[in-house]
Each structure stands twice: as structure tokens, then as C-alpha cells.
Scaffold this motif. Structure first.
Motif, PDB file in Angstrom:
ATOM      1  N   HIS A  51       0.876   8.984   2.261  1.00  0.00           N
ATOM      2  CA  HIS A  51       0.895   8.161   0.835  1.00  0.00           C
ATOM      3  C   HIS A  51       1.362   9.048  -0.117  1.00  0.00           C
ATOM      4  O   HIS A  51       1.029  10.337  -0.264  1.00  0.00           O
ATOM      5  CB  HIS A  51      -0.316   7.585   0.464  1.00  0.00           C
ATOM      6  CG  HIS A  51      -0.592   6.363   1.560  1.00  0.00           C
ATOM      7  ND1 HIS A  51       0.001   5.152   1.375  1.00  0.00           N
ATOM      8  CD2 HIS A  51      -1.544   6.539   2.340  1.00  0.00           C
ATOM      9  CE1 HIS A  51      -0.721   4.457   2.427  1.00  0.00           C
ATOM     10  NE2 HIS A  51      -1.568   5.218   3.153  1.00  0.00           N
ATOM     11  N   TYR A  78      -0.419   7.418   8.637  1.00  0.00           N
ATOM     12  CA  TYR A  78      -0.455   6.970   7.265  1.00  0.00           C
ATOM     13  C   TYR A  78      -0.338   7.932   6.313  1.00  0.00           C
ATOM     14  O   TYR A  78      -1.099   8.585   5.803  1.00  0.00           O
ATOM     15  CB  TYR A  78      -2.034   6.122   6.932  1.00  0.00           C
ATOM     16  CG  TYR A  78      -1.734   4.843   7.813  1.00  0.00           C
ATOM     17  CD1 TYR A  78      -1.691   3.523   6.888  1.00  0.00           C
ATOM     18  CD2 TYR A  78      -1.878   4.883   9.118  1.00  0.00           C
ATOM     19  CE1 TYR A  78      -1.648   2.336   7.571  1.00  0.00           C
ATOM     20  CE2 TYR A  78      -2.054   3.355   9.636  1.00  0.00           C
ATOM     21  CZ  TYR A  78      -1.921   2.197   8.838  1.00  0.00           C
ATOM     22  OH  TYR A  78      -1.775   0.883   9.440  1.00  0.00           O
ATOM     23  N   GLN A  97       1.042  -1.341   0.009  1.00  0.00           N
ATOM     24  CA  GLN A  97      -0.038   0.043  -0.039  1.00  0.00           C
ATOM     25  C   GLN A  97       0.946   1.150   0.046  1.00  0.00           C
ATOM     26  O   GLN A  97       0.315   2.209   0.171  1.00  0.00           O
ATOM     27  CB  GLN A  97      -0.971   0.031   1.372  1.00  0.00           C
ATOM     28  CG  GLN A  97      -1.880  -1.177   1.478  1.00  0.00           C
ATOM     29  CD  GLN A  97      -2.866  -1.506   0.272  1.00  0.00           C
ATOM     30  OE1 GLN A  97      -2.805  -0.744  -0.731  1.00  0.00           O
ATOM     31  NE2 GLN A  97      -3.825  -2.201   0.519  1.00  0.00           N
ATOM     32  N   ARG A 125       3.027   2.783   1.722  1.00  0.00           N
ATOM     33  CA  ARG A 125       3.031   3.716   3.119  1.00  0.00           C
ATOM     34  C   ARG A 125       4.389   4.242   3.293  1.00  0.00           C
ATOM     35  O   ARG A 125       5.587   3.596   3.301  1.00  0.00           O
ATOM     36  CB  ARG A 125       2.772   2.789   4.537  1.00  0.00           C
ATOM     37  CG  ARG A 125       1.432   2.500   4.606  1.00  0.00           C
ATOM     38  CD  ARG A 125       1.173   1.629   5.661  1.00  0.00           C
ATOM     39  NE  ARG A 125       1.587   2.465   6.862  1.00  0.00           N
ATOM     40  CZ  ARG A 125       1.638   1.559   8.271  1.00  0.00           C
ATOM     41  NH1 ARG A 125       1.426   0.471   8.459  1.00  0.00           N
ATOM     42  NH2 ARG A 125       2.073   2.300   9.294  1.00  0.00           N
TER      43      ARG A 125
END
Ligand SMILES: *Cc1c(COP(=O)(O)O)cnc(C)c1O
Length: 376
Positions: A224, A222, A214, A216
Motif C-alpha cells: 500500500h 499486500y 483498499q 492495493r
């Protein structure tokens, strides 16, 4: 009805369950854990000096990430094998790039270096090449790679079917800027499902691990900066793969024995030819395939039907991509003066049952059935 003889089904031993049990006992069922690390390390060692590996949920996922890591994007042209399983080239479409299919050569059934050269003349703007080692037979990997180098594009080696094969003494999977492997159910080893992205460039492999979890960023929250995927392999799946690694060489040995039995059992039937390989390669013989001379009265379908009646599984050759309805808009490059080499192999060929659990008696039964069709 006799027990079914499979084309190529999973062959499990004792070690797989041991690694799974260890994962259960330590509650490392998911997400990552010791088996994922262990499977990657085993593969790195197997592929040889300087190789890195990222364990993923599928070979197809590995190809998808390979294209992204090589910076391929929307409307870019990517050259792909024509005679292959659709998974080799479908990820080109996932990212909105445009596949152009390259015909096969006779002597390996794989991407024809001469046709690839011709493709670069027509599309000098092409951005990458992805080529499969079909049925375990290495392509002319050094030539394909040097053509890519000359045109400054990455070479992605789809070694999904060729784990354990060697070309000029080196393991397949080592020849591309990125290589990909598959552990799907019928491959030479299986983890029930899964794949790997491999490379000599550690940064690319690290990037695959990052994108597959994902994307990260390293931050407490989190964060991105890129679009990620949920493509990492689970620790249970990796346990099966880790166990299978201990038997990979044995599987290769048994696959080669199967091919040898077919070659011996059908040697006097001159209408039959086996899937060819060059003198500088050592294929894993994942599937033994044949083509039948067009002049023969016996057609591939006759063999398939006769064996199916006896509960024996066969498979047609992969239908070429340029003949697939879904790719009817895509261009196709060939150098032969017939319709296509890939189409000719598709029309005249088939895959014979190559399961390593086949007994010598099974093999004699299969060759006996084929022989009787040819009146022997
Ligand atoms: C099996 C296979 C793949 C895809 O691998 P999966 O693990 O099934 O996603 C890709 N290319 C070729 C040539 C294959 O045979």
C-alpha cells in the motif's frame, strides 16, 4: 386506515431477481463479478459518449472519493450547495477541508452562479466546487462549470437526484470533472443502496476503483502506498441496479406524469408554485415540490399534517446547510437582499408524494385534499 402513499419508495420489476439469481447460481455473491461490470457498462452507455463509471457502496462514498481524487485536503476551502441533502457536503468535512455554502437561485433552486462568483472574490484560494441538481432539476451546469474553469478548480456534479435528467440535451452527471450518482432506496432507481463515480476522465474512474478496494498496489503481497477504503459495490447489489437500469426511462416517464397531474390538479390555486426549471433543461421530476405564497393562510405544515392524517407521506424541503447546527461555524455566501433564497424555499415549500406506483385515483385524492385546504 387506507394503505400508505409513499413519498418515493422502491419499485422493483422482474429483471432484478434474475440478475441476483445468476450471481447466486455462479457463487459470485461477492466481491466483484459480472453484475458490477454489467451495471457500470449499462450506466456508461446511458450517460452517453465518452463516460466512465465506477460502482461504489454509496453516493456519499463517491463524493468522498471525488474530493480525494481531485486532490482536496486538510483546511482547503470547498464551495458547496447550501440547499441540499447533507450528504452533498459532509465528505468535505471527512477530509478535514472547510465547506463554504453558496445560496440558491430562484429559477432552479440550485447553486446561484452569481453567488458562486462572489464566493471566489472572497475566497480566491478555494479548491473545488460541489453542486447538487436538487429534486432532479439541473443547475445552470454550463455556467457553474465555466466559472470553475476560469478559477482553475474542479467542478463536482452531485447528480444523485437527477439521473435521467438532461441539460441542453445532455444527461446530467456529464457536466462535472467528476459526477456522482446514488441508488439509495428512494432515488429514481435503487440498488437497495449504492452509488457511482462517473467521469469523462478514465484515469479518475480507475483511481476510484483502486481507492474503493483498499488501494492495493499490483504486487503478490499486500502493498500500500496510499490510504484506501472499502467502498466498492457488491455483485448482489449491482444485480438489482442492473435490473433497474432496464426500467430507468420508464421511471422517468412516470415521474414526469406525476408532476403533470399535480400541475393540472392544482392549476387554479394561484398561491402554489412548482419547483421551477429552465427552458433548456428536462428534469426527471424525481420529487414534485411546491412553495406556497407567504400571504396564503394555508402553510406547508397544514398540508403535511392533513396528508399525514390520511396516511400520505410528504417531506419538508431540505433544511439549508447554513442553518444546520453542525455547520454553524461555516461561512455562507448570498447575493439576495433577504435572509437567503434557500431559507425562503425551506420556509415556504414541501415535497409532495411522488411515488411512481401512485394510481390516478391516489393522485386525485392527494390533490383533492390539498384543494380542500384552500377552500376549493
Ligand atoms: C441521496 C443523496 C446523496 C447521497 O447518496 P447515498 O447513496 O445515499 O450515499 C448525495 N447527494 C444528494 C443530493 C442526495 O439526494
Amino acid at each position: 386506515m387506507k394503505e400508505r402513499i409513499f413519498l418515493s419508495s422502491p419499485t422493483m420489476h422482474d429483471k432484478e431477481m434474475m440478475y441476483i439469481k445468476e450471481a447466486f447460481d455462479t457463487n459470485w455473491v461477492a466481491p466483484l463479478g459480472k453484475n458490477v461490470d454489467g451495471f457500470e457498462e449499462d450506466m456508461q452507455r446511458y450517460l452517453g459518449e465518452g463516460m466512465y463509471a465506477a460502482a461504489l457502496s454509496a453516493g456519499t462514498a463517491a463524493i468522498h472519493l471525488a474530493l480525494i481524487i481531485e486532490g482536496i485536503g486538510r483546511d482547503d476551502i470547498v464551495f458547496g450547495s447550501d440547499l441540499t441533502f447533507a450528504a452533498t457536503v459532509n465528505p468535505i468535512t471527512y477530509i478535514g477541508a472547510r465547506p463554504v455554502f453558496i445560496d440558491s437561485e430562484r429559477n432552479t433552486w440550485n447553486m446561484d452562479p452569481e453567488a458562486l462568483e462572489k464566493a471566489f472574490e472572497k475566497y480566491p484560494q478555494a479548491k473545488a466546487v460541489i453542486s447538487a441538481n436538487l429534486y432532479g432539476t439541473p443547475a445552470r451546469l454550463d455556467e457553474l462549470k465555466s466559472i470553475c474553469d476560469r478559477h482553475g478548480v474542479p467542478f463536482i456534479e452531485d447528480a444523485a437526484e437527477s439521473l435521467g435528467s438532461k441539460f441542453k440535451g445532455e444527461q446530467t452527471g456529464r457536466f462535472g470533472d467528476i459526477g456522482i450518482l446514488s441508488f439509495n432506496g428512494n432515488k429514481i432507481i435503487t440498488s437497495s443502496g449504492g452509488g457511482m463515480l462517473v467521469s469523462k476522465d478514465e484515469e479518475k474512474v480507475k483511481k476510484a476503483r483502486f481507492l474503493s478496494t483498499q488501494a492495493r498496489e499490483k504486487a503478490r503481497h499486500y502493498e500500500h502506498k496510499e490510504i484506501g477504503f472499502n467502498y466498492r459495490m457488491s455483485n448482489i447489489v449491482a444485480g438489482i441496479g442492473r435490473g433497474q437500469m432496464e426500467y430507468l426511462d420508464e421511471h422517468v416517464r412516470l415521474k414526469r406524469e406525476i408532476r403533470k397531474r399535480y400541475e393540472e390538479g392544482l392549476a387554479d390555486i394561484k398561491e402554489i408554485s412548482f419547483n421551477p426549471f429552465t427552458a433548456d433543461s428536462e428534469p426527471n421530476c424525481w420529487l414534485t415540490c411546491i412553495t406556497i405564497d407567504r400571504a396564503s393562510k394555508v402553510k406547508p405544515l397544514d398540508i403535511m399534517e392533513a396528508l399525514e392524517k390520511e396516511n400520505i407521506e410528504t417531506r419538508p424541503i431540505w433544511k439549508p446547510m447554513h442553518l444546520q447546527p453542525v455547520y454553524k461555524e461555516a461561512d455562507f455566501i448570498k447575493v439576495c437582499d433577504i435572509e437567503s433564497v434557500s431559507g425562503d424555499i425551506f420556509d415556504t415549500g414541501l415535497c409532495l408524494p411522488s411515488d411512481i406506483k401512485n394510481t390516478p385515483e391516489d393522485m386525485d385524492r392527494i390533490t383533492g385534499l390539498i384543494r380542500s385546504l384552500f377552500g376549493r
